[in-house]
Design an enzyme around this catalytic site. Structure first.
Site, PDB file in Angstrom:
ATOM      1  N   TYR A  93       1.530 -20.355  22.547  1.00  0.00           N
ATOM      2  CA  TYR A  93       0.402 -21.077  21.947  1.00  0.00           C
ATOM      3  C   TYR A  93      -0.207 -22.066  22.949  1.00  0.00           C
ATOM      4  O   TYR A  93      -1.421 -22.110  23.150  1.00  0.00           O
ATOM      5  CB  TYR A  93       0.919 -21.795  20.693  1.00  0.00           C
ATOM      6  CG  TYR A  93       0.077 -22.915  20.156  1.00  0.00           C
ATOM      7  CD1 TYR A  93      -1.032 -22.664  19.343  1.00  0.00           C
ATOM      8  CD2 TYR A  93       0.398 -24.252  20.417  1.00  0.00           C
ATOM      9  CE1 TYR A  93      -1.787 -23.705  18.827  1.00  0.00           C
ATOM     10  CE2 TYR A  93      -0.350 -25.294  19.905  1.00  0.00           C
ATOM     11  CZ  TYR A  93      -1.437 -25.015  19.112  1.00  0.00           C
ATOM     12  OH  TYR A  93      -2.187 -26.040  18.598  1.00  0.00           O
TER      13      TYR A  93
HETATM   14  N1  LIG Z   1      -0.632 -30.138  15.082  1.00  0.00           N
HETATM   15  C1  LIG Z   1      -0.846 -30.948  16.115  1.00  0.00           C
HETATM   16  O1  LIG Z   1      -0.109 -31.928  16.361  1.00  0.00           O
HETATM   17  C2  LIG Z   1      -2.027 -30.691  17.008  1.00  0.00           C
HETATM   18  C3  LIG Z   1      -2.192 -31.481  18.137  1.00  0.00           C
HETATM   19  C4  LIG Z   1      -3.350 -31.311  18.902  1.00  0.00           C
HETATM   20  C5  LIG Z   1      -4.297 -30.360  18.553  1.00  0.00           C
HETATM   21  N2  LIG Z   1      -4.096 -29.555  17.459  1.00  0.00           N
HETATM   22  C6  LIG Z   1      -5.156 -28.586  17.115  1.00  0.00           C
HETATM   23  O2  LIG Z   1      -6.002 -29.208  16.155  1.00  0.00           O
HETATM   24  C7  LIG Z   1      -6.726 -28.198  15.442  1.00  0.00           C
HETATM   25  C8  LIG Z   1      -6.899 -28.542  13.973  1.00  0.00           C
HETATM   26  O3  LIG Z   1      -5.733 -29.067  13.412  1.00  0.00           O
HETATM   27  P1  LIG Z   1      -5.662 -29.272  11.827  1.00  0.00           P
HETATM   28  O4  LIG Z   1      -4.490 -30.156  11.573  1.00  0.00           O
HETATM   29  O5  LIG Z   1      -6.995 -29.637  11.265  1.00  0.00           O
HETATM   30  O6  LIG Z   1      -5.290 -27.783  11.389  1.00  0.00           O
HETATM   31  P2  LIG Z   1      -5.325 -27.084   9.946  1.00  0.00           P
HETATM   32  O7  LIG Z   1      -5.393 -28.107   8.859  1.00  0.00           O
HETATM   33  O8  LIG Z   1      -4.187 -26.112   9.905  1.00  0.00           O
HETATM   34  O9  LIG Z   1      -6.714 -26.288   9.951  1.00  0.00           O
HETATM   35  C9  LIG Z   1      -6.842 -25.066  10.616  1.00  0.00           C
HETATM   36  C10 LIG Z   1      -8.155 -24.451  10.210  1.00  0.00           C
HETATM   37  O10 LIG Z   1      -8.276 -23.175  10.853  1.00  0.00           O
HETATM   38  C11 LIG Z   1      -8.712 -22.245   9.875  1.00  0.00           C
HETATM   39  N3  LIG Z   1      -8.332 -20.875  10.171  1.00  0.00           N
HETATM   40  C12 LIG Z   1      -7.110 -20.414  10.525  1.00  0.00           C
HETATM   41  N4  LIG Z   1      -7.146 -19.083  10.635  1.00  0.00           N
HETATM   42  C13 LIG Z   1      -8.444 -18.704  10.357  1.00  0.00           C
HETATM   43  C14 LIG Z   1      -9.124 -17.454  10.280  1.00  0.00           C
HETATM   44  N5  LIG Z   1      -8.490 -16.287  10.506  1.00  0.00           N
HETATM   45  N6  LIG Z   1     -10.455 -17.439   9.966  1.00  0.00           N
HETATM   46  C15 LIG Z   1     -11.107 -18.598   9.691  1.00  0.00           C
HETATM   47  N7  LIG Z   1     -10.505 -19.818   9.732  1.00  0.00           N
HETATM   48  C16 LIG Z   1      -9.194 -19.858  10.062  1.00  0.00           C
HETATM   49  C17 LIG Z   1      -7.992 -22.700   8.619  1.00  0.00           C
HETATM   50  O11 LIG Z   1      -8.536 -22.049   7.486  1.00  0.00           O
HETATM   51  P3  LIG Z   1      -7.691 -21.935   6.098  1.00  0.00           P
HETATM   52  O12 LIG Z   1      -7.952 -23.227   5.388  1.00  0.00           O
HETATM   53  O13 LIG Z   1      -8.280 -20.771   5.431  1.00  0.00           O
HETATM   54  O14 LIG Z   1      -6.244 -21.758   6.462  1.00  0.00           O
HETATM   55  C18 LIG Z   1      -8.286 -24.188   8.689  1.00  0.00           C
HETATM   56  O15 LIG Z   1      -9.600 -24.471   8.295  1.00  0.00           O
HETATM   57  C19 LIG Z   1      -5.995 -26.897  15.716  1.00  0.00           C
HETATM   58  O16 LIG Z   1      -6.780 -26.141  16.622  1.00  0.00           O
HETATM   59  C20 LIG Z   1      -4.721 -27.320  16.417  1.00  0.00           C
HETATM   60  O17 LIG Z   1      -4.313 -26.367  17.365  1.00  0.00           O
HETATM   61  C21 LIG Z   1      -2.990 -29.707  16.689  1.00  0.00           C
END
Ligand SMILES: NC(=O)c1ccc[n+]([C@@H]2O[C@H](COP(=O)([O-])OP(=O)(O)OC[C@H]3O[C@@H](n4cnc5c(N)ncnc54)[C@H](OP(=O)(O)O)[C@@H]3O)[C@@H](O)[C@H]2O)c1
Length: 238
Positions: free
Chosen positions: A129
């Site tokens: 990832y």
């Molecule tokens: N976790 C961490 O500590 C961290 C740190 C730095 C950066 N990030 C990055 O920050 C970003 C957002 O984080 P977050 O917490 O807001 O994540 P999240 O709540 O899991 O949101 C992910 C979004 O992606 C959408 N998605 C996933 N698969 C999809 C598909 N096949 N088609 C259309 N939409 C899709 C989800 O839709 P659904 O609602 O339908 O599932 C949701 O809207 C991510 O890119 C992550 O890699 C994360």
């Protein structure tokens, strides 16, 4: 401003939508399920249903026509490899192509600090990832668009603080999603932040001031250029 959020049903996407609506912007986005459409419509967000894993650039371009900016905050959050490839990898490339086809110049990508998780015995899928995220940053940074890559550190659901540390390099720490969303909204409203990778973590600088300070300095910038906001902090290495 008209902003299309890919990932609008997610945590950062939803918070960003609210930030932008509060500023008077028009917000739309992509969702996967009808139920999400109804929930977001009640909040004033117009959505289109589609799955990033199967949308073509032409399909997505038809949804982006007339937008001023696209934000890509969809992500697999280090799940199975095929999902990582589809959402954190190819989906971003599709969005780049779609933005070009639709004539939308500005694209803001939520990425991740490359050193996140270092020393934590990550699984092979998690390592994969982070590698995909980095390669996609490379791809976006080579595009002709008016791109911005924002790399937040570890996301939390703590309440917003309104202050951050933002710049070309920041230490890996943690940051509330609400502060990430507020920073994204500020960046969208600061066109001089362009073709830059910015790292973001918790800090003490008010968000508007941090974004102003992240603007590239130009020759002839006056005293209100934002340069005076640049922190001159000595980093302790030990
Ligand atoms: N976790 C961490 O500590 C961290 C740190 C730095 C950066 N990030 C990055 O920050 C970003 C957002 O984080 P977050 O917490 O807001 O994540 P999240 O709540 O899991 O949101 C992910 C979004 O992606 C959408 N998605 C996933 N698969 C999809 C598909 N096949 N088609 C259309 N939409 C899709 C989800 O839709 P659904 O609602 O339908 O599932 C949701 O809207 C991510 O890119 C992550 O890699 C994360």
């Amino acid at each position: 401003m008209r902003v299309f959020i890919i990932g609008v049903s997610g945590a950062i996407g939803g918070l960003l939508a609210q930030e932008l609506l509060d500023r008077g912007d028009l917000v739309s986005g992509l969702v996967r399920r009808e139920q999400q459409r109804a929930d977001l419509a009640a909040r004033g967000v117009e959505t289109r249903v589609g799955d990033l894993a199967s949308l073509s650039a032409d399909d997505l371009a038809s949804l982006l026509t007339g937008m001023d900016a696209v934000v890509y905050t969809a992500g697999s959050n280090a799940g199975a490899r095929d999902v990582t490839v589809a959402i954190d990898g190819e989906g971003v490339v599709t969005a780049l192509d779609a933005a070009s086809l639709a004539g939308v110049r500005r694209l803001v990508l939520v990425s991740v600090l490359p050193e996140a998780g270092r020393g934590q015995n990550l699984s092979a899928d998690e390592e994969f990832y982070f590698a995909v995220k980095k390669l996609v940053d490379v791809t976006v940074s080579m595009s002709e668009l008016d791109w911005v890559i924002l790399r937040p550190s570890l996301l939390t659901d703590d309440p917003a603080t309104g202050t951050v540390a933002l710049g070309p390099a920041q230490p890996h720490d943690e940051i509330p999603r609400a502060d990430v969303a507020a920073t994204l909204a500020e960046i969208l409203h600061e066109p001089r932040i362009s073709r830059q990778i910015l790292e973001l973590t918790q800090g003490a600088t008010p968000i508007a001031q941090a974004v102003r300070a992240a603007r590239p300095a130009r020759q002839g910038d006056g005293p209100d250029s934002g340069n005076e906001d640049r922190p001159h902090r000595k980093v302790e290495l030990a």
